[in-house]
Structure formats: structure tokens, C-alpha cells
Motif scaffolding. Structure first.
Motif, short mmCIF file in Angstrom:
data_model
loop_
_atom_site.label_atom_id
_atom_site.label_comp_id
_atom_site.label_asym_id
_atom_site.label_seq_id
_atom_site.Cartn_x
_atom_site.Cartn_y
_atom_site.Cartn_z
N VAL A 213 0.88 -1.13 -0.07
CA VAL A 213 -0.06 0.00 0.06
C VAL A 213 0.69 1.28 0.11
O VAL A 213 0.59 2.24 -0.63
CB VAL A 213 -0.98 0.05 1.32
N GLY A 214 1.99 1.14 0.80
CA GLY A 214 2.84 2.25 0.80
C GLY A 214 3.58 2.80 -0.39
O GLY A 214 4.03 3.83 -0.87
N ARG A 215 3.51 1.61 -1.39
CA ARG A 215 4.08 1.73 -2.50
C ARG A 215 3.40 2.22 -3.62
O ARG A 215 3.66 2.44 -4.87
CB ARG A 215 4.79 0.43 -2.85
N GLY A 216 2.06 2.37 -3.24
CA GLY A 216 0.98 2.78 -4.01
C GLY A 216 0.16 1.83 -4.86
O GLY A 216 -0.46 2.30 -5.92
N LYS A 217 0.52 0.67 -4.59
CA LYS A 217 -0.28 -0.65 -5.47
C LYS A 217 -1.56 -0.46 -5.03
O LYS A 217 -2.17 -0.29 -3.91
CB LYS A 217 0.59 -1.67 -5.15
N SER A 218 -2.40 -0.83 -6.28
CA SER A 218 -3.86 -1.24 -6.05
C SER A 218 -3.96 -2.37 -5.35
O SER A 218 -2.96 -3.28 -5.37
CB SER A 218 -4.52 -1.13 -7.32
N ASN A 219 -5.28 -2.97 -5.05
CA ASN A 219 -5.57 -4.07 -4.41
C ASN A 219 -5.18 -5.23 -5.59
O ASN A 219 -4.69 -6.16 -4.98
CB ASN A 219 -7.05 -4.16 -3.89
N ALA A 220 -5.69 -5.02 -6.55
CA ALA A 220 -5.51 -6.02 -7.85
C ALA A 220 -4.01 -6.22 -7.83
O ALA A 220 -3.44 -7.40 -8.01
CB ALA A 220 -5.85 -5.60 -9.09
N GLN B 252 -2.96 7.02 5.17
CA GLN B 252 -2.46 6.97 6.73
C GLN B 252 -1.38 5.74 6.69
O GLN B 252 -0.40 5.96 7.21
CB GLN B 252 -3.30 7.00 7.53
N ILE B 253 -1.68 4.72 6.07
CA ILE B 253 -0.90 3.48 6.17
C ILE B 253 0.40 3.84 5.31
O ILE B 253 1.52 3.31 5.82
CB ILE B 253 -1.72 2.37 5.30
N ALA B 254 0.29 4.46 4.35
CA ALA B 254 1.47 4.86 3.20
C ALA B 254 2.47 5.78 4.05
O ALA B 254 3.53 5.54 4.09
CB ALA B 254 1.02 5.35 1.96
N LEU B 255 1.94 6.62 4.71
CA LEU B 255 2.81 7.59 5.50
C LEU B 255 3.37 6.70 6.68
O LEU B 255 4.62 6.91 7.00
CB LEU B 255 1.83 8.66 6.34
#
Length: 198
Positions: A149-156, A187-190
């Protein structure tokens, strides 16, 4: 600008941050477009109060200010978007639609600023220690999902990369949010970034 946009209904307007919660109670909007500058209670304090409630609406902070402190405080409070007022009207309407659909939105200038701040590393040691302690609450698979998630990836994309189904990824994301007391993927990514996991 928003009044004429298809599929968007304006249900209320507040002149001060102190009016936001009662209006949200009365109208239950999906998205709140929040200005930072307001006379008594500013938009950052109103965002923090609103996002700490159960089942809050999504918040987009709309402002002329893009200082690091404002951006980070808004995102850490749970805002799903941070858009500058000079953003073209069509992009602001699109930001409302995207946030309503569950996607975070940041103006390009804000994104650049966050990248520069991360690269600078200011205050990094304290943030890293606190973030690391929080991430330690996650199981191994949850941690892998949080980093993705932090790397900006989608769920797929996460599902494909970690060899799991999209519903399983969604379950992991929900558990991460619940365990860490967070409101959204931003917030997860941060937190993952603060922990130095990226």
C-alpha cells in the motif's frame, strides 16, 4: 463549480470549522470539502475532529497553503485528499468523485513537496521509531500488504504480487486500518514511509 457537476449534490455549507460536525450529523455527506482558513475553528482541527468519529465522511482539504506542516497534519488526521485552490475546477470536481470512490487525491505540487520532505529526512529518527513500533503490531502478511500500500499499489496489484485474492487483500487492509487505528490508505502509506520500509 460543484453545483452543476453531474452526480454531485451539495447538501450543506459551513462558514466555520465548528459548524462541520453538526452539519455532518444532519446531512450525512459522503465527502466534505474542507478549507483550512476559517475564523474560529480552522479546517485542520475540524478534519481531526471529524475523522476521529465513527464512520466519518471522507475529507478533501482545499487550500491556498501547501506548507509541509499543513499537508502532513491533514493527511495524518485522515484526510483523503489535499487540493490547492488554484487547481482547475474540473480537477477539483474529479477529486471529489475519486475520493468518494475511495481513492486518495493529492495535487501534483503537494506530492512533489512530500517527496522532497521524505528525501530530506527531517525528524526521521523519532518518526521511524514510533512508526516501527506501530508496524510491529501487524502480522507478517499484513505487514507485506501495508508495504505494498505504501508503494502505491492497487488491491489487484497487491493480490498479484503477493499471490492472494483481491478479497483477501481487502480483508488485510481492513485489519491493518483497525489494528493501527488508521482511517485510510494514505495514513498506511505515511506510516510505512516513516518506518523506513519503502
Amino acid at each position: 463549480m460543484l453545483g452543476g457537476a453531474a452526480g454531485i449534490e451539495i447538501v450543506a455549507e459551513a462558514a466555520d470549522g465548528g459548524e462541520v460536525e453538526p452539519l455532518v450529523d444532519a446531512h450525512a455527506p459522503d465527502v466534505v470539502l474542507m478549507d483550512i482558513r476559517m475564523p474560529t475553528v480552522d479546517g485542520l482541527a475540524a478534519t481531526e475532529a471529524l475523522r476521529s468519529r465513527p464512520r466519518p465522511p471522507e475529507v478533501i482539504v482545499l487550500t491556498t497553503f501547501n506548507s509541509d506542516d499543513h499537508v502532513l497534519r491533514a493527511l495524518r488526521a485522515g484526510a483523503a485528499g489535499f487540493v490547492l485552490k488554484h487547481t482547475p475546477p474540473g480537477q477539483i470536481v474529479e477529486a471529489v468523485r475519486r475520493v468518494a470512490a475511495g481513492e486518495p487525491v493529492l495535487s501534483p505540487a503537494v506530492t512533489r513537496q512530500l517527496i522532497d520532505r521524505v528525501a530530506d529526512g527531517t525528524g526521521r529518527d523519532d518518526r521511524a521509531a514510533r512508526a516501527g513500533q506501530r508496524l510491529a503490531l501487524l502480522g507478517e502478511r499484513e505487514r507485506e500488504v501495508a508495504v505494498a500500500v505504501g508503494r502505491g499499489k492497487s488491491n489487484a496489484e497487491i493480490a498479484a504480487g503477493l499471490y492472494m485474492s483481491v478479497p483477501t487483500v481487502k480483508t488485510h487492509v481492513s485489519r491493518i486500518l483497525a489494528k493501527l487505528g488508521l482511517n485510510n490508505r494514505v495514513q498506511i502509506a505515511l506510516l510505512v514511509n516513516d518506518a523506513g520500509e519503502l
